[in-house]
Design an enzyme around this catalytic site. Structure first.
Site, short mmCIF file in Angstrom:
data_model
loop_
_atom_site.label_atom_id
_atom_site.label_comp_id
_atom_site.label_asym_id
_atom_site.label_seq_id
_atom_site.Cartn_x
_atom_site.Cartn_y
_atom_site.Cartn_z
N TYR A 151 61.25 -12.00 16.17
CA TYR A 151 60.86 -11.84 14.77
C TYR A 151 59.98 -10.60 14.58
CZ TYR A 151 59.07 -13.34 10.16
OH TYR A 151 58.73 -13.42 8.83
N LYS A 155 60.88 -7.39 12.26
CA LYS A 155 60.04 -6.97 11.15
C LYS A 155 59.49 -5.57 11.34
CE LYS A 155 60.55 -10.55 8.54
NZ LYS A 155 61.42 -10.43 7.34
#
Length: 250
Positions: A151, A155
Site C-alpha cells: 500500500y 501511494k
C-alpha cells in the site's frame, strides 16, 4: 461547472462516495464507478435525490477492457468526462515476509494500474476540450507504514504519477494533483483496527490524540479538498500533493 462530467472510482462508499456527492452538489454530472454496479446505488440515489445527475458504472479498474467500456458508456449516456478522481483502493496488509505475490499485485494493480487505465481512457476528452482536472488519492502511508509495504509503495507511486501527468498534460489546460489523507473514518481504517486487534472507537481516540487538530478525519474532509482541486479557481495548482491530515506531515 454544470457542463462538466466527472468520474470517481471507488465511489460506492467512503471517501469516493463523499467526493461523488460533493462534485454533484457543485453542479457536475457524475459517473459513480465501482467494481459492482449495484453497490453504487446508494451514492447515485443520494445524488439524484438532491437534484443531481449520476450514472452507476461497473468496472474492475485493473482491467483495461473493463475501464474502457465504462468510460465509453459514461461518454455516451452522460457526457464526455473531463474530471477524474482516482480513488479506488484495496488493502492487503501484512508484514513483508508474510506478504504473498498476489497481495502485492492486487494492491499495485488497483491503485496504480487502475489510476493509469482510467486516466488514459479519459485524457483524450480533456485534451480535446483543452480543460481537465485529475485528482489522485495518495495517503500519509506513502511515507511508510508498518505492515503496508504494498500500500505504501502504491501511494508513493501515485505521487510520482501525479507529478508526471502535470508535466505532460499542463499545456492542454489539464491539472493533476494528489490528496494524501491522514486518518479518515472509513471501512478501510476499521479493517486496519481489526487487523491489529484494537476496538475501532479506541483506535480513533488514539489517532485523534496524535493529530494537532485533535480529531480524526471524515470522508467529507477529503471531498472538500477534491472540490477545490477540480474547480475553475484551481487552474494554477498542478503537480501538488496536499496532505489532508489535521496537521503537518514530514
Amino acid at each position: 461547472m454544470a457542463e462538466r462530467i466527472a468520474v470517481v472510482s471507488g465511489a460506492a462508499r467512503g471517501i469516493g462516495a463523499a467526493i461523488a456527492r460533493r462534485l454533484a452538489s457543485d453542479g457536475m454530472k457524475v459517473g459513480v464507478l465501482d467494481l459492482d454496479e449495484a453497490a453504487c446505488a446508494d451514492t447515485v440515489s443520494a445524488i439524484t435525490a438532491a437534484g443531481g445527475q449520476a450514472l452507476a458504472l461497473a468496472a474492475d479498474v485493473s482491467k483495461e477492457d473493463s475501464v474502457n467500456a465504462a468510460v465509453e458508456r459514461l461518454a455516451t449516456e452522460l457526457g464526455e468526462p473531463t474530471v477524474v478522481v482516482n480513488n479506488a483502493g484495496v488493502l492487503r496488509d501484512n508484514l513483508l515476509f508474510k506478504m504473498s505475490v498476489d497481495d502485492w499485485d492486487t494492491v499495485l494493480g488497483v491503485h496504480l494500474r487502475g489510476a493509469f487505465l482510467l486516466t488514459r481512457a479519459t485524457q483524450k476528452y480533456m485534451v480535446e476540450q483543452k480543460w481537465g482536472r485529475i485528482v489522485n488519492m495518495s495517503s500519509t502511508s506513502a511515507q511508510g507504514n508498518r505492515g503496508q509495504v504494498n500500500y505504501s509503495a502504491a501511494k508513493a507511486g501515485m505521487q510520482g504519477f501525479t507529478k508526471t501527468l502535470a508535466f505532460e498534460l499542463g499545456k492542454y489546460g489539464v491539472t493533476a494533483n494528489a490528496i494524501a489523507p491522514g486518518f479518515i473514518v472509513t471501512d478501510m481504517t476499521a479493517a486496519t483496527a481489526a487487523r491489529v486487534g484494537v476496538d475501532f472507537d479506541d483506535f480513533q481516540k488514539a489517532a485523534a490524540a496524535q493529530i494537532p487538530v485533535q480529531r480524526v478525519g471524515r470522508p467529507e474532509d477529503i471531498a472538500n479538498t477534491a472540490s477545490f482541486l477540480v474547480s475553475e479557481g484551481a487552474g494554477f495548482v498542478s503537480g501538488q500533493v496536499i496532505y489532508v491530515a489535521g496537521g503537518p506531515q514530514d
